[in-house]
Design a protein around this motif. Structure first.
Motif, mmCIF file in Angstrom:
data_model
loop_
_atom_site.group_PDB
_atom_site.id
_atom_site.type_symbol
_atom_site.label_atom_id
_atom_site.label_comp_id
_atom_site.label_asym_id
_atom_site.label_seq_id
_atom_site.Cartn_x
_atom_site.Cartn_y
_atom_site.Cartn_z
ATOM 1 N N ILE A 154 154.027 33.308 -15.098
ATOM 2 C CA ILE A 154 153.356 34.166 -13.785
ATOM 3 C C ILE A 154 152.943 33.393 -13.112
ATOM 4 O O ILE A 154 153.342 33.968 -11.610
ATOM 5 C CB ILE A 154 151.763 34.480 -14.612
ATOM 6 C CG1 ILE A 154 152.844 35.401 -15.683
ATOM 7 C CG2 ILE A 154 151.603 35.207 -13.617
ATOM 8 C CD1 ILE A 154 151.634 36.054 -16.213
ATOM 9 N N MET A 155 152.210 31.813 -12.918
ATOM 10 C CA MET A 155 152.291 30.907 -12.245
ATOM 11 C C MET A 155 153.696 30.624 -11.032
ATOM 12 O O MET A 155 153.459 30.490 -9.926
ATOM 13 C CB MET A 155 151.229 29.845 -12.192
ATOM 14 C CG MET A 155 149.821 30.831 -12.698
ATOM 15 S SD MET A 155 148.401 28.590 -12.599
ATOM 16 C CE MET A 155 149.411 28.164 -14.138
ATOM 17 N N GLU A 156 154.162 29.999 -11.977
ATOM 18 C CA GLU A 156 155.399 29.479 -11.386
ATOM 19 C C GLU A 156 156.230 31.142 -10.943
ATOM 20 O O GLU A 156 156.315 30.803 -9.106
ATOM 21 C CB GLU A 156 156.477 29.002 -12.211
ATOM 22 C CG GLU A 156 156.122 27.888 -13.110
ATOM 23 C CD GLU A 156 156.809 27.185 -14.139
ATOM 24 O OE1 GLU A 156 158.390 28.569 -14.420
ATOM 25 O OE2 GLU A 156 156.669 26.920 -14.952
ATOM 26 N N ASN A 157 156.510 31.853 -10.593
ATOM 27 C CA ASN A 157 157.043 32.978 -9.869
ATOM 28 C C ASN A 157 156.124 33.428 -8.849
ATOM 29 O O ASN A 157 156.402 33.974 -8.193
ATOM 30 C CB ASN A 157 156.982 34.546 -11.088
ATOM 31 C CG ASN A 157 158.076 34.847 -12.440
ATOM 32 O OD1 ASN A 157 159.150 33.210 -12.088
ATOM 33 N ND2 ASN A 157 157.228 34.919 -13.601
ATOM 34 N N ASN A 158 154.833 33.381 -9.190
ATOM 35 C CA ASN A 158 153.717 33.421 -8.052
ATOM 36 C C ASN A 158 154.046 32.198 -6.598
ATOM 37 O O ASN A 158 153.666 32.705 -5.808
ATOM 38 C CB ASN A 158 152.138 34.073 -8.901
ATOM 39 C CG ASN A 158 152.377 35.193 -9.212
ATOM 40 O OD1 ASN A 158 152.932 36.184 -8.873
ATOM 41 N ND2 ASN A 158 151.144 35.229 -9.726
#
Length: 143
Positions: free
Chosen positions: A128-132
């Motif tokens: 999730i953090m990588e996508n954001n």
């Protein structure tokens, strides 16, 4: 082979679940417990509880195994899955003999499950953090 380890563990879990069903069927026959009764001889009741506890734990285990495999590493998820299986077998055998001795096998399986849940949660969190953190890309029109 390492990427197939979670599938092997899932298959082994299905076999364990079938074995518990078979044990209950044999215990029904041996102790004369007619369906739908689930009480009677203590040996039957132990077999039935092993089956139900295994089913209850498998419902939590299988999604955790596959999420950890997908979001972290299939090898480590599979290894934790094998530990879970070993704990469940230990638990089942101990419970069938003497319910007061089921604790160590239960703890092994629950620790392995907790490791899988932590792996899955951290892997999903990182995804999730990588996508954001990835800026949106422009399409061919420059928008």
């Amino acid at each position: 082979m390492t990427s197939q380890l979670p599938a092997v563990v899932t298959l082994l879990t299905l076999l364990l679940m079938f074995a518990t069903v078979w044990m209950v069927g044999r215990a029904r026959e041996r102790y004369g417990i007619k369906a739908p009764s689930i009480s009677g001889d203590p040996a039957f009741e132990r077999a039935w509880r092993v089956q139900m506890n295994t089913l209850e734990n498998a419902v939590m285990f299988i999604p955790a195994l596959w999420l950890a495999s997908q979001y972290v590493d299939p090898l480590w998820a599979g290894i934790a899955g094998l530990v879970w299986l070993a704990g469940r077998v230990w638990y089942a055998l101990a419970y069938l003999r003497d319910p007061t001795r089921r604790g160590p096998g239960y703890m092994v399986s629950m620790i392995a499950w907790a490791v899988l849940v932590l792996m899955a949660a951290s892997g999903i969190g990182m995804a999730i953090m990588e996508n954001n953190a990835t800026p949106p890309t422009e399409d061919a029109t420059g928008m």
